[in-house]
Write an enzyme that holds these catalytic residues in place. Sequence first.
Site, PDB file in Angstrom:
ATOM      1  CD  GLU A   1     108.228  22.170  41.884  1.00 49.59           C
ATOM      2  OE1 GLU A   1     108.613  22.178  40.696  1.00 49.59           O
ATOM      3  OE2 GLU A   1     107.068  22.511  42.214  1.00 49.59           O
TER       4      GLU A   1
ATOM      5  CB  CYS B   1     102.447  24.600  38.767  1.00 50.55           C
ATOM      6  SG  CYS B   1     100.804  23.894  38.608  1.00 50.55           S
TER       7      CYS B   1
ATOM      8  CG  HIS C   1     104.771  20.637  40.247  1.00 50.71           C
ATOM      9  ND1 HIS C   1     104.735  21.778  41.018  1.00 50.71           N
ATOM     10  CD2 HIS C   1     103.508  20.437  39.812  1.00 50.71           C
ATOM     11  CE1 HIS C   1     103.509  22.240  41.067  1.00 50.71           C
ATOM     12  NE2 HIS C   1     102.733  21.447  40.345  1.00 50.71           N
TER      13      HIS C   1
ATOM     14  CD  GLU D   1      94.553  28.336  44.090  1.00 47.18           C
ATOM     15  OE1 GLU D   1      94.642  27.101  44.015  1.00 47.18           O
ATOM     16  OE2 GLU D   1      93.959  29.027  43.252  1.00 47.18           O
ATOM     17  CB  SER D   2      98.235  31.469  40.490  1.00 48.85           C
ATOM     18  OG  SER D   2      96.989  31.070  39.988  1.00 48.85           O
TER      19      SER D   2
HETATM   20  N1  GLN Z   1      95.800  25.468  39.843  1.00 49.75           N
HETATM   21  C1  GLN Z   1      96.803  26.256  40.493  1.00 49.75           C
HETATM   22  C2  GLN Z   1      96.719  27.710  40.093  1.00 49.75           C
HETATM   23  O1  GLN Z   1      96.348  28.023  39.000  1.00 49.75           O
HETATM   24  C3  GLN Z   1      98.197  25.755  40.198  1.00 49.75           C
HETATM   25  C4  GLN Z   1      98.425  24.379  40.751  1.00 49.75           C
HETATM   26  C5  GLN Z   1      99.833  24.085  41.121  1.00 49.75           C
HETATM   27  O2  GLN Z   1     100.666  24.998  41.272  1.00 49.75           O
HETATM   28  N2  GLN Z   1     100.133  22.840  41.346  1.00 49.75           N
HETATM   29  O3  GLN Z   1      97.065  28.545  40.877  1.00 49.75           O
END
Ligand code: GLN
Length: 192
Positions: free
Chosen positions: A175, A82, A173, A54-55
């Site tokens: 990873e 992501c 992803h 979650e950024s």
């Molecule tokens: N929606 C998330 C974000 O913007 C990213 C989702 C993820 O890393 N899988 O932080």
Amino acid sequence: MGVKVGVLALQGDVAEHIAAFREALADRPGSLVAPVRKAAGLADLDALAIPGGESTTISRLIGKNGMYEPLAGFGGGVFATCAGMVLAADRVDDPRVRTLNLIPMHVARNAFGRQVDSREVYLDVAGLVDPFRAVFIRAPVATEVGPGTEVLARIPEGVVAVRSARHMAFAFHPELGGDLRLHRMFLEGLGV
Ligand code: GLN
């Protein structure tokens, strides 16, 4: 010679990044893959993975841990996925995220629309012979890329893989899923 890779371990899929890099480096004796929670952990690293998660949360924890300047000035290669791609950008459509300005690109969070939680796509990526099975989870896209940022893959929603100097960022992803071709491409680009 071994390669030293850190994984920013404030929130997100840290264990998956550590496992993937350990496997990708199994044939490089003397390599080290370790979680990084403090600025001091960045010293001597060849590369840093910034995980999915979650950024907004990761950004808040970067500030709280006094890691903004050290990360923005990190001298090694960055492998960002992501939420990590959101953080590595130089602009994002959400004021709660303070981007690290590592890769010249503008990013939109959750760019697939609220109803689309996740999606799998067989993606053509520049530099790979066969398509890559890309898993998108509430993913961002790059809406614009700046000078020096090479687009490696795009889908109708936008750009989903880029390279800039020694950095790489992915909206999906790599990873997850056991395909380490993009890790290997990144490690080759480090030149160590
Ligand atoms: N929606 C998330 C974000 O913007 C990213 C989702 C993820 O890393 N899988 O932080």
